[in-house]
Enzyme design. Structure first.
Site, PDB file in Angstrom:
ATOM      1  N   CYS A 177      37.142  44.242  38.685  1.00  0.00           N
ATOM      2  CA  CYS A 177      37.877  45.449  38.291  1.00  0.00           C
ATOM      3  C   CYS A 177      38.633  45.210  36.984  1.00  0.00           C
ATOM      4  CB  CYS A 177      38.882  45.856  39.368  1.00  0.00           C
ATOM      5  SG  CYS A 177      38.124  46.243  40.942  1.00  0.00           S
ATOM      6  N   CYS A 199      29.732  48.547  42.457  1.00  0.00           N
ATOM      7  CA  CYS A 199      30.634  49.280  43.325  1.00  0.00           C
ATOM      8  C   CYS A 199      30.667  50.760  42.965  1.00  0.00           C
ATOM      9  CB  CYS A 199      32.036  48.686  43.247  1.00  0.00           C
ATOM     10  SG  CYS A 199      32.582  48.367  41.577  1.00  0.00           S
TER      11      CYS A 199
END
Lengths: 213, 135
Positions: free
Chosen positions: B107, B37
């Site tokens: 994350c 990402c």
């Protein structure tokens, strides 16, 4: 390689991958892109030969040629034309080609871990992001720095592509599946890093274009 | 996709954004990234060398809301803990606290990696005498 099927029409064994060698009827298309093009599974591809083959197959497989043929052949020509276009798009691009080979070999090309980006590059990535942030807040003084970073990353991309080319040749020279897989794993790492850098350069370009617009 | 209230809170009011002096021997810096990402996360801790307690923690993250919230929460969790306690922080704790959906679990993994990297950096630094570093 599974070209050793019987012709659906006349039953000739080992009919051939596109047309039956005996009755010349169109065969069900093979889904593998390399087999479809009749090329060995190599990462280095002769682009001129690929293009020639593409044009010739485009003509031979075009659905217009099959309007008066059997339903089966009509369907096969549609399917084959569609595979042909996909295959050509993927095989002529070294990155997509490598990703395809990885996927076919069972590698998960989406799965990535933070370790894939070497720390020395991470530092530069972070600095570049800082500069981008400052530019977004209206600080034009970072522009030269940004330009500098962008060039540096473009250089890295060029380096990576050269490295990739070598990895392709190394892959093609290996004997045996296991040795090839080991090289494929290395290639996957390079591709991950490349994607990372590419995203970053794209982001810089996007921001600079928006500013100049 | 909707973010949970806690993610939004950390995203809109991130705690402890900033920078600690990287050259300070009591500061550990962790810099990690996720190629998928493009997220990059820098997390720093300042440790009291006498007690081993983390007195300050700062972060700067370039990434999505969940990545920012994960690192913001991580710095909050770190403060007041000893280095050894901090090593026990698992990404699942962050996932639960922020109610992260499965697609955003990476994350929290990134945040855990950042904590570990900062501690590793601190330990490496404190194992080397300050005089040897300048030599």
């Amino acid at each position: 390689m599974d070209n050793h099927h019987n012709c659906w029409h006349c039953g000739t064994p080992d009919a051939g991958s596109i047309f039956c060698r005996y009755c010349n009827s169109l065969q069900a298309p093979v889904p593998n892109y390399f087999e479809f093009f009749g090329m060995p599974l190599k990462l280095s591809v002769d682009l001129a030969r690929l293009q020639k083959q593409f044009y010739s197959l485009s003509g031979l497989l075009h659905p217009d040629r099959y309007t008066r043929r059997s339903e089966q052949e009509k369907r096969y020509s549609l399917e084959a034309s569609s595979i042909l276009n996909d295959a050509y798009r993927v095989l002529r691009d070294p990155i997509q080609r490598a990703e395809y080979v990885l996927k076919e070999a069972g590698f998960d090309i989406g799965e990535q871990r933070s370790k894939d980006v070497p720390p020395e590059l991470l530092e530069e990535v972070f600095e570049l992001n800082m500069a981008l942030d400052e530019l977004r807040m209206g600080d034009d003084e970072v522009l030269p720095q940004l330009d500098e970073s962008r060039k540096k990353f473009l250089d890295i991309l060029v380096e990576m592509d050269a490295g990739l080319e070598q990895q392709f040749q190394k892959h093609d020279a290996q004997e045996g599946d296991e040795a090839r897989r080991a090289v494929l794993a290395e290639i996957r790492l390079t591709l991950n890093r490349r994607r990372y850098i590419k995203n970053l350069v794209n982001e810089v370009d996007k921001l600079l274009t928006a500013r100049n617009a | 996709m909707a973010y949970s209230d806690k993610v939004l809170d950390h995203y809109n009011n991130p705690r402890n954004v900033g920078n600690l002096d990287k050259k300070d021997p009591n500061v550990g810096t962790g810099l990690v990234g996720a190629p998928e990402c493009g997220d990059v996360m820098k997390l720093q801790i300042k440790v009291n060398p006498e007690t081993g307690v983390i007195e300050d923690a700062k972060f700067k993250t370039f990434g999505c809301g969940s990545a920012i919230a994960s690192s913001s929460l991580a710095t909050e969790m770190l403060k007041g803990k000893t280095v050894d306690e901090a090593l026990q922080i698992k990404n699942t704790l962050i996932v639960n606290e922020l109610s992260l959906p499965p697609v955003k679990i990476h994350c929290s993994v990134l945040a855990e990696d950042a904590i570990k990297a900062a501690i590793t950096d601190y330990k490496a630094k404190s194992a080397t005498p300050a005089t040897a570093q300048t030599a």
